[in-house]
Design a protein around this motif. Sequence first.
Motif, mmCIF file in Angstrom:
data_model
loop_
_atom_site.group_PDB
_atom_site.id
_atom_site.type_symbol
_atom_site.label_atom_id
_atom_site.label_comp_id
_atom_site.label_asym_id
_atom_site.label_seq_id
_atom_site.Cartn_x
_atom_site.Cartn_y
_atom_site.Cartn_z
ATOM 1 N N LEU A 35 0.857 -1.184 0.000
ATOM 2 C CA LEU A 35 0.000 0.000 0.000
ATOM 3 C C LEU A 35 0.888 1.228 0.000
ATOM 4 O O LEU A 35 1.981 1.214 0.587
ATOM 5 C CB LEU A 35 -0.872 -0.014 1.270
ATOM 6 N N VAL A 36 0.429 2.292 -0.657
ATOM 7 C CA VAL A 36 1.085 3.599 -0.573
ATOM 8 C C VAL A 36 0.110 4.569 0.083
ATOM 9 O O VAL A 36 -1.064 4.625 -0.289
ATOM 10 C CB VAL A 36 1.486 4.131 -1.963
ATOM 11 N N HIS A 37 0.605 5.323 1.065
ATOM 12 C CA HIS A 37 -0.202 6.342 1.741
ATOM 13 C C HIS A 37 0.487 7.679 1.523
ATOM 14 O O HIS A 37 1.578 7.932 2.044
ATOM 15 C CB HIS A 37 -0.324 6.040 3.230
ATOM 16 N N ALA A 38 -0.150 8.531 0.718
ATOM 17 C CA ALA A 38 0.401 9.846 0.388
ATOM 18 C C ALA A 38 -0.288 10.925 1.202
ATOM 19 O O ALA A 38 -1.496 10.860 1.441
ATOM 20 C CB ALA A 38 0.238 10.137 -1.097
ATOM 21 N N HIS A 39 0.481 11.924 1.604
ATOM 22 C CA HIS A 39 -0.061 13.062 2.337
ATOM 23 C C HIS A 39 -0.107 14.285 1.425
ATOM 24 O O HIS A 39 0.888 14.630 0.781
ATOM 25 C CB HIS A 39 0.775 13.359 3.578
ATOM 26 N N PRO B 21 -2.327 -0.306 -4.320
ATOM 27 C CA PRO B 21 -3.403 0.626 -3.961
ATOM 28 C C PRO B 21 -2.868 1.856 -3.248
ATOM 29 O O PRO B 21 -1.874 1.802 -2.525
ATOM 30 C CB PRO B 21 -4.303 -0.211 -3.043
ATOM 31 N N LEU B 22 -3.565 2.962 -3.466
ATOM 32 C CA LEU B 22 -3.132 4.267 -2.956
ATOM 33 C C LEU B 22 -4.202 4.859 -2.054
ATOM 34 O O LEU B 22 -5.383 4.880 -2.408
ATOM 35 C CB LEU B 22 -2.869 5.209 -4.131
ATOM 36 N N ILE B 23 -3.769 5.335 -0.893
ATOM 37 C CA ILE B 23 -4.601 6.136 0.003
ATOM 38 C C ILE B 23 -3.990 7.530 0.045
ATOM 39 O O ILE B 23 -2.766 7.683 0.137
ATOM 40 C CB ILE B 23 -4.661 5.538 1.414
ATOM 41 N N ILE C 193 -9.791 8.222 0.008
ATOM 42 C CA ILE C 193 -9.318 9.577 0.294
ATOM 43 C C ILE C 193 -9.686 9.887 1.732
ATOM 44 O O ILE C 193 -10.863 9.803 2.113
ATOM 45 C CB ILE C 193 -9.964 10.605 -0.651
ATOM 46 N N LEU C 194 -8.692 10.207 2.537
ATOM 47 C CA LEU C 194 -8.919 10.560 3.933
ATOM 48 C C LEU C 194 -8.871 12.073 4.084
ATOM 49 O O LEU C 194 -8.000 12.733 3.523
ATOM 50 C CB LEU C 194 -7.862 9.912 4.836
ATOM 51 N N ALA C 195 -9.806 12.615 4.842
ATOM 52 C CA ALA C 195 -9.853 14.041 5.138
ATOM 53 C C ALA C 195 -9.671 14.222 6.630
ATOM 54 O O ALA C 195 -10.232 13.458 7.430
ATOM 55 C CB ALA C 195 -11.187 14.640 4.685
#
Length: 393
Positions: free
Chosen positions: A83-87, A105-107, A143-145
């Motif tokens: 997984l990739v988690h981008a800010h 997958p990307l978050i 997409i996290l907010a």
Amino acid sequence: MSRVVVWRSGLLAPSETFVRSQGDALTRWQVRYLGAVKVPSALARDDDVIVFPPGADERFLRLRVTGRSPRLRRMLAALGPDLVHAHFGGDGWLVSAAAEELGVPLIVTVHGHDVTRQPYAKGPKGVRHRRNLRTVFRRAAVILAVSEHIRRRAIEQGADPAKVRVHHTGVPIPPPPRAEKEWDVVFAGRFVPKKGLDDLLAALATLRDLEPRVLFVGDGPLAAAIRTRAAGLGVPVTFAGALDHASASAAMAAAKVFASPSRTAPDGDAEGLPTTVLEAAALGVPVVSTRHSGIPEAVVHGTTGLLGAEGDREALAAHLRVLLTGDELRERLGRQAREHTAGHFDLRRRTAALERLYDDVAGAAVTGGAAAGAGPRVPRPRTPAPPAPGPYR
């Protein structure tokens, strides 16, 4: 153990402790930090993986223009993430093509200016930001907010509402502090328009009879102007400059009141949910702030702190006065602020929820790939990849 790569193009600005805190709090997922360029700061680490060495400005510029980089793709593949988690939305776009090509997958977490200011820039710059946001929102699995306000703004920019959810990063809950109250009012943050420092100085100027001891922690483009403004108003502020996280926390713990008078900047820039508001509350310090963006999700007016309208200097001054002169109220709100933060914003609990989300997203990607007869999600690079220093944490 599953692996997540946390991506921030500039790794890592001193104000972005929330990125490190969240990644370091993971317990069931191994984390590596990947960045396009190294940012000299106290948050930088020797085992951060940096795509472009000093002097590779042209290659970094190509990534920023095209959203593609063979070198980034090779280095991401070498890390073998599940997984990739981008800010930040713009940074999510920079890594999204490589993640998509590798089947990872990307978050993406959107924080504030990426959906409140950048898309509204005039001319080609705004067109580019809007286009890139739509692209990364399409490519991202989730997409996290950082607040409900930011969630709504992401949807306004084209995010599928079914993909967007609020996730509060949270903060560590330290033992109850025993610090002496060296300061009456403390502010900590970047010296930028959305922080409302002009409003705070105007409010403090009306409290001269209380002779408040005031500390401003931080730095930024408005630092010189704020110093000049404080001197012109006769407000005796101590300017500590930028401090490391431990020193800034100690300063907040030594405050009677934490002030965070955030407002929407003239260019539209807005907060997501200031980490300092949560950190002060976790230390048992009541917060005087505004009904801006996600702040009311963390500060309960009359229970854990006091809130006024954005830019309402009279209300700000009144709230500071009532807490500085009311020991019983101030102490009660401080206790309740700590309890509320521990119950709703504990970093360990918030990160456990994030790991469950990681499980769901990675599991869905594996199931979907198997159903489609797909091969490995992270293929072996065609050419030798640059070495990735150090193990996963």
